[in-house]
Enzyme design. Structure first.
Site, PDB file in Angstrom:
ATOM      1  N   GLU A   1       0.836  -1.204   0.000  1.00  0.00           N
ATOM      2  CA  GLU A   1       0.000   0.000   0.000  1.00  0.00           C
ATOM      3  C   GLU A   1       0.871   1.254   0.000  1.00  0.00           C
ATOM      4  OE1 GLU A   1      -3.105  -0.438   2.921  1.00  0.00           O
ATOM      5  OE2 GLU A   1      -3.749  -2.343   2.059  1.00  0.00           O
TER       6      GLU A   1
ATOM      7  N   HIS B   1     -18.386  -9.676   4.791  1.00  0.00           N
ATOM      8  CA  HIS B   1     -17.085  -9.089   5.115  1.00  0.00           C
ATOM      9  C   HIS B   1     -16.453  -9.881   6.239  1.00  0.00           C
ATOM     10  CE1 HIS B   1     -14.375  -5.713   6.720  1.00  0.00           C
ATOM     11  NE2 HIS B   1     -13.840  -6.178   5.608  1.00  0.00           N
TER      12      HIS B   1
ATOM     13  N   GLU C   1     -13.123  -9.512   8.036  1.00  0.00           N
ATOM     14  CA  GLU C   1     -11.828  -8.920   8.390  1.00  0.00           C
ATOM     15  C   GLU C   1     -11.184  -9.851   9.409  1.00  0.00           C
ATOM     16  OE1 GLU C   1      -9.863  -5.961   7.594  1.00  0.00           O
ATOM     17  OE2 GLU C   1      -8.605  -7.303   8.781  1.00  0.00           O
TER      18      GLU C   1
ATOM     19  N   HIS D   1      -8.469  -8.444   0.659  1.00  0.00           N
ATOM     20  CA  HIS D   1      -7.723  -7.207   0.929  1.00  0.00           C
ATOM     21  C   HIS D   1      -6.477  -7.527   1.745  1.00  0.00           C
ATOM     22  CE1 HIS D   1     -10.211  -3.572  -0.269  1.00  0.00           C
ATOM     23  NE2 HIS D   1     -10.724  -4.621  -0.890  1.00  0.00           N
ATOM     24  N   GLU D   2      -5.415  -6.777   1.465  1.00  0.00           N
ATOM     25  CA  GLU D   2      -4.096  -6.949   2.102  1.00  0.00           C
ATOM     26  C   GLU D   2      -3.490  -8.344   1.926  1.00  0.00           C
ATOM     27  OE1 GLU D   2      -6.709  -5.918   4.431  1.00  0.00           O
ATOM     28  OE2 GLU D   2      -6.446  -3.831   3.833  1.00  0.00           O
TER      29      GLU D   2
ATOM     30  N   GLU E   1      -7.018  -6.634  -3.262  1.00  0.00           N
ATOM     31  CA  GLU E   1      -6.571  -5.246  -3.117  1.00  0.00           C
ATOM     32  C   GLU E   1      -5.062  -5.280  -3.372  1.00  0.00           C
ATOM     33  OE1 GLU E   1      -7.114  -1.701   0.107  1.00  0.00           O
ATOM     34  OE2 GLU E   1      -6.190  -3.561   0.737  1.00  0.00           O
TER      35      GLU E   1
ATOM     36  N   GLU F   1      -9.097   4.145  -1.300  1.00  0.00           N
ATOM     37  CA  GLU F   1      -9.388   4.478   0.102  1.00  0.00           C
ATOM     38  C   GLU F   1      -8.321   5.389   0.705  1.00  0.00           C
ATOM     39  OE1 GLU F   1      -9.526   0.393   1.475  1.00  0.00           O
ATOM     40  OE2 GLU F   1      -7.640   0.622   2.544  1.00  0.00           O
TER      41      GLU F   1
END
Ligand code: NOJ
Ligand code: CA
Length: 712
Positions: A174, A413, A415, A483-484, A502, A508
């Protein structure tokens, strides 16, 4: 699938064995030439040329094992095999309908000249747009289980190329890109100055990430990456800033090893894509071609889609993921004390479902729906979430029923806060919950330091974890957006339910940090997206004024946000803003409603990394085309000949462009929408503002459009 594999005796002409200790093999495919040789010490090396110009100078190859023995010298060639492959295959979804896989493969059999006589093959595939190679360890008496301590693969550059790079971070991609001569790489400066939430571990200040994009002084574009990364670790590149030699830098596991192998086995492919045209880099399908075909037999449940989500309101601080401010302060009844700002509440979710249903958007993502967000981040805590327990104001049954009644799919989702061990324990339960409540896709996340402690996001343990998640998701018929994770390497061919990742600095960052440079999106397709689709979360319309932090804003114009639906390819594409902001600009939102997410064909009309990209794509099984044109901080005219349209017939083009006075910084939300008749002879000429862009939809003309004027 049509497949032609020819063992070519005539190709043996390419092979010249010069001397016992100095053996050379050549392979040519159109403009690409590969030379392989063993030197007097039995060290394998290769060179790559494009139209006779050197691309990669003599570079050594090899592997170092943890028992201190090396697999890089003292070899002899015991044989080699040539094959030509020319086949065409159809991806489940993608940028094009048909992919041609056309290469010349040479398998070079090497044997070490010592008592153990260990064997290693190097497999080269020479394509029209570059070279892929991998190490293969055949079944053999002298080698069964082995640990890779280092990979010695080199990429020796021919000059101090202009390079688009981010640090070789073990945990995060990122970053903003730095554009510099490769001799100027110093990753430590960037890693130190980063202030955002991603974990950052950059032990080697001269290490940079792949896909690495370079441009030579004489106009060659070179991209280095890897393909089919699954039972190994990810490869970064260490730069010797004096000799301009790049060496594979493998991300270690918790005890410092790189990979645990069991022969017969092979490494991922190392890829070098090269052309004298930047557009060809974006067109290349070499990385997909080097991956295995789909392991999922029935793919009918895999469906590209657009989605909205309870997401941006948390990114901008308007609402929260967490239900209470603190987990350790409970009310009289022992319950969490609501903070009154929880975004994922049933009423709010229904608003998003209504908006999606009304506008033909298929999916709704809801973040912050499950218990645990009060202290989810920063504590390196193992068991944060259970992925099945909603907060008291999120009625999962009612929401599912409501979504179903409106024809909308909910997006789960999960996480993990980096606790992959916890996720692995919960995965079956989590996917069963998704099946029960009709969630057909999941967005995972790995914010924070990884557990197992000591592992890295891009290390071998996690590389295997992401694949396990994709396999598990497939077992439950769930599509995946991670993501990540480690950056993609084309595995979406093998696991087509792994639709997006991602693994880069998304839109973002425009919301919760000082943002992304206006050139960011002109670089990402040449770097991060070379390995696979990105969930960049485009479509932010409220560009300025969503934050109290002075100067904070999205670093594009509104029209450029529309163009990103084309230039940032993803089969799962978010409309990232909140419904209120779309409702203020329904004329512009029309493009997001219309735009496709799966394609028959893609034309890169013009492209230059760091400067501009214009892409036209034809919708899958339809006659409609969509075009996105973007520029960096400088305004420019995008010249777009529509000669890809069929010769016959008229079309209606809706052009969503920057207003004459638009500017990403001063006046980003100024846009204009115009409608014209066009045909295959039309040449559009559209002004893109500083940091701007344009989006265009083109459809066959219908009765109601007959009165429109032709574009001039
Ligand atoms: C970071 C992800 O990139 C973002 O999309 C998500 O909202 C947060 N993590 C929370 O999971
Ligand atoms: Ca992220």
């Amino acid at each position: 699938m049509k497949k032609i594999v020819i063992s070519l005796i005539s190709l043996l002409l390419f092979i010249s064995v010069k001397a016992q200790n100095n053996q050379e093999i050549h392979a040519v495919m159109n403009k690409i030439r590969l030379d392989f040789m063993l030197d007097a010490n039995g060290r394998p090396s290769y060179n790559v040329f494009f139209a006779e110009k050197p691309v990669i100078n003599k570079s050594y190859l090899g592997i170092m094992l943890a028992d201190d023995s090396s697999f890089d010298k003292n070899f002899e060639i015991t044989g080699s095999e040539n094959t030509m492959v020319d086949e065409t295959w159809q991806p489940v979804w993608g940028e094009v309908k048909n992919i041609r896989n056309h290469y010349h493969q040479i398998v070079i059999h090497l044997k070490q000249k010592d008592a153990k006589s260990r064997l290693m093959n190097i497999i080269f595939r020479v394509f029209e747009d570059g070279v892929g190679f991998r190490y293969e360890f055949p079944k053999q008496p002298g080698l069964k289980y082995f640990t890779v301590a280092d990979e010695l693969t080199e990429f020796s550059l021919t000059g101090d190329h202009k390079t688009f790079w981010i640090p070789g971070d073990y945990d995060s991609n990122e970053y903003q890109y730095t554009v510099s001569p490769i001799s100027m790489v110093d990753a430590s400066v960037l890693a130190k100055s980063a202030t955002d939430i991603a974990v950052r571990v950059v032990p080697d200040k001269y290490a940079i990430q792949t896909p690495l994009m370079m441009k030579t002084a004489d106009g060659l574009y070179i991209n280095i990456h890897e393909a089919a990364l699954s039972n190994y670790t990810s490869m970064q590149l260490h730069v010797d800033t004096k000799t301009l030699k790049l060496t594979a830098n493998l991300v270690p596991d918790a005890v410092g090893n790189k990979a645990y192998m069991e022969a017969p086995c092979s490494t991922p492919w190392r890829t070098i894509i090269v052309s004298d045209k930047a557009a060809d880099i974006l067109t290349s399908k070499m990385i997909l071609n080097l991956n295995e075909p789909s392991k999922i037999e029935n793919t009918s449940w895999i469906k590209p889609m657009k989605f909205v989500g309870i997401w941006l309101e948390m990114q901008t601080g308007k609402s929260t993921w967490n239900y209470a401010d603190r987990a350790d302060t409970l009310g009289v009844d022992g319950q969490l004390i609501p903070n009154g700002k929880h975004g994922a509440n049933t009423a709010n979710v229904k608003r998003y479902i209504d908006f999606a249903a009304k506008n033909g958007i298929n999916g709704v993502l809801v973040e912050g729906w499950n218990v645990g967000w009060e202290d989810w981040f920063g504590n390196w805590k193992e068991n944060v979430f259970d992925f099945v327990t909603p907060y008291p104001d999120f009625n999962v049954k009612e929401i599912t029923e409501y979504a179903t009644s409106k024809g909308v799919k909910m997006i789960m989702h999960n996480e993990t806060s980096g606790s992959a061990t916890n996720y692995e324990r919960q995965m079956d339960t989590a996917f069963r919950f998704m099946n029960k409540y009709g969630y057909t896709s999941v967005k995972t996340g790995y914010v924070g330091k990884i557990i197992p402690r000591g592992e890295h996001h891009d290390g071998p343990w996690m590389v295997a974890h992401y694949v396990r998640v994709a396999q598990k998701a497939a077992q439950y018929h769930v599509m995946l957006d991670a993501h990540e994770p480690v950056r993609p390497t084309g595995l979406q061919r093998t696991y087509p339910n792994w639709m997006a990742c991602e693994a880069g600095r998304g839109n973002e960052y425009n919301l919760f940090t000082s943002g992304n440079n206006p050139n960011h999106e002109t670089i990402m397709p040449f770097t991060r997206l070379m390995g696979g689709p990105m969930d960049y979360t485009p479509g932010i319309f409220h560009i300025k004024g969503y934050s109290n932090v002075p100067g904070r804003q999205v670093h594009t114009t509104l029209a450029k946000q529309l163009a990103l639906y084309i230039t940032m390819y993803s089969p799962l594409q978010m409309a990232a803003d909140i419904p209120d902001n779309y409702e203020k600009h329904m004329d512009a939102f029309q493009f997001i409603k219309d735009v496709a997410v799966d394609w028959d064909d893609t034309k890169i009309i013009e492209a230059e990394p760091g400067e501009y990209i214009t892409i036209a794509r034809k919708e899958k099984n339809a006659a409609n085309w969509y075009i996105g044109a973007i520029t960096n901080e400088s305004s420019r005219n995008a010249a777009i000949p529509l000669n890809f349209l069929g010769d016959e017939g008229k079309y209606v083009a809706i052009i969503y462009a920057d207003a004459a006075n638009a500017d990403w910084k001063e006046n980003p939300e100024a846009y204009q929408v115009a409608k014209y008749l066009v045909n295959s002879k039309t040449k559009l000429n559209i002004k893109l503002a500083n940091g701007g862009g344009a989006a265009i939809s083109i459809k066959p003309v219908s009765e109601e459009d007959k009165g429109l004027k032709f574009y001039k």
